[in-house]
Design an enzyme around this catalytic site. Sequence first.
Site, PDB file in Angstrom:
ATOM      1  N   ASP A 109      17.029  -4.935  -1.121  1.00  0.00           N
ATOM      2  CA  ASP A 109      15.741  -4.554  -1.713  1.00  0.00           C
ATOM      3  C   ASP A 109      14.593  -5.388  -1.155  1.00  0.00           C
ATOM      4  OD1 ASP A 109      16.550  -3.699  -5.150  1.00  0.00           O
ATOM      5  OD2 ASP A 109      17.746  -3.494  -3.336  1.00  0.00           O
ATOM      6  N   ASP A 116      15.071   0.739  -1.864  1.00  0.00           N
ATOM      7  CA  ASP A 116      14.081   0.017  -2.674  1.00  0.00           C
ATOM      8  C   ASP A 116      13.069  -0.720  -1.808  1.00  0.00           C
ATOM      9  OD1 ASP A 116      15.610  -0.863  -5.889  1.00  0.00           O
ATOM     10  OD2 ASP A 116      15.228   1.048  -4.901  1.00  0.00           O
ATOM     11  N   ASN A 154      17.046   3.672  -5.499  1.00  0.00           N
ATOM     12  CA  ASN A 154      16.615   4.382  -6.700  1.00  0.00           C
ATOM     13  C   ASN A 154      15.094   4.357  -6.873  1.00  0.00           C
ATOM     14  OD1 ASN A 154      16.965   1.563  -7.424  1.00  0.00           O
ATOM     15  ND2 ASN A 154      16.658   2.172  -9.550  1.00  0.00           N
ATOM     16  N   HIS A 155      14.424   3.499  -6.119  1.00  0.00           N
ATOM     17  CA  HIS A 155      12.961   3.497  -6.191  1.00  0.00           C
ATOM     18  C   HIS A 155      12.317   4.392  -5.143  1.00  0.00           C
ATOM     19  CE1 HIS A 155      11.747   0.559  -9.334  1.00  0.00           C
ATOM     20  NE2 HIS A 155      13.011   0.207  -9.212  1.00  0.00           N
ATOM     21  N   HIS A 205      22.948   1.971  -1.867  1.00  0.00           N
ATOM     22  CA  HIS A 205      21.993   1.127  -2.575  1.00  0.00           C
ATOM     23  C   HIS A 205      22.537   0.565  -3.891  1.00  0.00           C
ATOM     24  CE1 HIS A 205      18.284  -0.494  -4.145  1.00  0.00           C
ATOM     25  NE2 HIS A 205      18.516   0.158  -5.265  1.00  0.00           N
ATOM     26  N   HIS A 228      20.345  -3.482  -5.140  1.00  0.00           N
ATOM     27  CA  HIS A 228      20.005  -3.002  -6.490  1.00  0.00           C
ATOM     28  C   HIS A 228      19.893  -4.092  -7.546  1.00  0.00           C
ATOM     29  CE1 HIS A 228      19.413   0.258  -9.256  1.00  0.00           C
ATOM     30  NE2 HIS A 228      20.600   0.220  -9.826  1.00  0.00           N
ATOM     31  N   ASP A 276     -10.585  10.151  -8.760  1.00  0.00           N
ATOM     32  CA  ASP A 276     -11.246   9.426  -7.679  1.00  0.00           C
ATOM     33  C   ASP A 276     -11.090   7.921  -7.829  1.00  0.00           C
ATOM     34  OD1 ASP A 276     -14.612   9.850  -9.061  1.00  0.00           O
ATOM     35  OD2 ASP A 276     -12.826   8.844  -9.802  1.00  0.00           O
ATOM     36  N   SER A 281     -12.156   5.832  -9.767  1.00  0.00           N
ATOM     37  CA  SER A 281     -13.356   5.029  -9.971  1.00  0.00           C
ATOM     38  C   SER A 281     -13.150   4.048 -11.114  1.00  0.00           C
ATOM     39  CB  SER A 281     -14.529   5.946 -10.284  1.00  0.00           C
ATOM     40  OG  SER A 281     -14.211   6.729 -11.423  1.00  0.00           O
TER      41      SER A 281
END
Lengths: 157, 679
Positions: free
Chosen positions: B187, B216, B248-249, B300, B493, B671, B673
């Site tokens: 990771d 990951d 998994n990410h 992973h 992991h 946007d 902001s």
Amino acid sequence: MAETSETADIQRKIRAAFHVFDHKADNTVDVREVSTIIYSLGCFPTKADIHRFVDEVEEDNMGYVHLDKFLPVMTKVLLENKFPPIPEENLLQAFEVLDKERRGYMEPQELAKYMKSEGETFSQEEMNEMLTALVDEKKNLICYKELISQLTLDLDT
Amino acid sequence: MGCGTSVATETQLKKLETEEAVRTPGLALTIKAAVLIQRWYRRYMARLEMRRRYTWNIFQSIEYAGEQDQLQLSSFFSFMLDNFTQLSGNGPDLISQLLNPVVDPWLDREICYTLIPVPDSYTGPRISFPLCVSDTNALLSAFKEQQILHARYVLQLLFEAKKLLKQMPNIIHLSTSYTKDITICGDLHGHLDDLLLIFYKNGLPSAETPYVFNGDFVDRGKKSVEVVIILFAYFLLYPDYMHLNRGNHEDHIMNLRYGFTKEVMQKYKNHGREILQLFQDVFSLLPIATVIDGKVLIVHGGISDQTDLDFLSSIERHKVKSALRFPRHSLEQLDIGQSCRHVKRMRSVDSSCSSSRSYSKNQGTPGQRKRRCKLKRDDSAVSTSSSSSSSSSSVCSPHTPSSQSLRPCPSSPSLPCKVLQVPYLDSLSSVPLPSPPQHEQEWKQIVDILWSDPKTQEGCSPNSFRGGGCYFGPDVTQRLLLQHGLQMLIRSHECKQEGYEFCHGGKVITIFSASNYYEEGSNRGAYIKLGRELVPRFYQYQVSRITRKLTLTQRIRAAEGSALRALKEKLFAHRSELMANFQQRDPNNTGTVSVCEWAQVLECVLRLDLPWRTLRPHLARLASDGSVEYQSCFEDMEPGAPLPKVAPNLAETLFRYRTDIEIIFNIIDKDHSGKKKAL
């Protein structure tokens, strides 16, 4: 052992400390963690004391200790206060024995020499760690007088 | 001769001896003193280690609890998506863009990025395709200088990566015979510094230095974009020497919560959406496993007792876009009325199933028994045989009534799937509905690979800690390795203090490459080098942001402080529930409960497996009689976000869901902001 409330209390503490190192939640800890657990419960065993303790509780040289064996032995230790703490004055005196001239400080090599050759000797790794922890960087000295009170405080905060 | 002289010398010697004796304590005393100091110091270190250990536990518990909560968020989104397809009323909005697996076909066409102009004023790296070494070098230098790669190049990079990945199989087979040692990294989680350190220590990816990155790459760290761009760039440059496994990410719904989505939106604003859409596709196209010399399997997360590598080789991996979203079904199956009836039926099946397994054997007629347990067996019949017992059956059996069985199975109350207790905001709903076995198999096999963790006991059980995948024991490992003629399993992991760890008798290695993952000084990172003899060699490192070397005490104190603050936030977020429980146990209103009760309440409400008694001194005050003043848990809180004087429950709820709310605002605030952040 009769279940008094003191015993019950002690056993709860032991379980909690044990639990911290029980990573897989199966009531076992690696045998190498036993000393840490004992220390964290307020005891000051010597290395010999620890070896004897581990011999009693280790699971047939399997490298782990089960709570069922650990609990009664540890409870006895606590109830009988087998490994009482070192009073600050004794510690100070010990340093002064090694610091022959009673300067209030020691040079790192001096202390290292004793720690690695006398008593229950330190490994090089332990020595390196100790020096990192204790040596005042600016002066390159171990000012044990200040350290003792400072470090004792550290533990309890 | 000279007697006088010798006598004098003798006296002198004797004098010296006595002086020496005064100055040098006896040997016995020295030894005693040394032992005392050693004992004291060893205890000091052990106490530090204890603190470090429970600090670690705190971070891990909170991390995994957070991942469980993720399901909640995706339930909410799926519900919104399924019932309100257009939030703004005019055209597809970001939520459906982000969660709907159907990607805008526009992005599959080359024009999508060629129409984006790169202004002359842009001072960042300019790259051209096909990539060459000067391009990757330019990227490395640019990112070291905190520059941002222009959206046009990002899109082009992802577009090219997608094309290339489509040609790759699900499982990549590598050989050490033609290459030098293969380097395997775990990771990274957006830790650019660690990636650069690895390249510095080990060399840039090339024919001489092939790499496998085990998933990951993104989320949590602040430089996920840079990390993943570098990895994909090298992948395009050297597809034979740079291999990327999915983690998994690498999942767009995880990214919503754990920071990647936010980072992309912040860095790319207007083009963020398109970039995220392409990432969604690219992530799902990443291979799920790598095998070296037919002997070393690299995935992973891990495996389950149903992992079937042959099956995994054959599926269409890109169909599983997210562990937290089940493949969409037609609208008819989204009839909420039907699912409500199912819910009612489920609840009654639950209660009969819960009484005990043996009960169902003896009660009722065979027909009744069959019907009652039918739903239960249906969902466990997902895969093949009796071996499914432990991994699927818990979905129905309510053996943990208070803790949700949070499998990242279907993600919303209205979305169909097998039986599941889905936490939806503060309550639970059971959602059962049939689904095509084929899709579910694929989904489960992939989720198992990406989410599972090894355990020491034998067997295979659902990973309730994470809410997905399994805990697999040494017997499961042994069986799989034997079945496929493998020698070793390398996975990532899980964060490990030394950056790596062996388990299952040395057959499984966890490799983790993000140092200081929880906190400065919390852990080392590591990578593995594997040569022809297939004996792993480990290389560790730790990135340090400060030049001054911290002592162990200082590092532990810093990490501890951080962990305790996180824990206190959790306490605060659950204040009402905690107080209600405390007050229940304090009928006389003394304001105190025993330490034991205090610990019980915390464990029950927060559902974090931590050594509460050990932590008590940091969290609550004791009264003079040794009992805990429970109100003191909520003092000294600086939550960070200003909490106005509103009804306490509201403040608490807002605080508890602040991450979710922030994510929602991030999405609505197109946007970026930040104007909607009036909270």
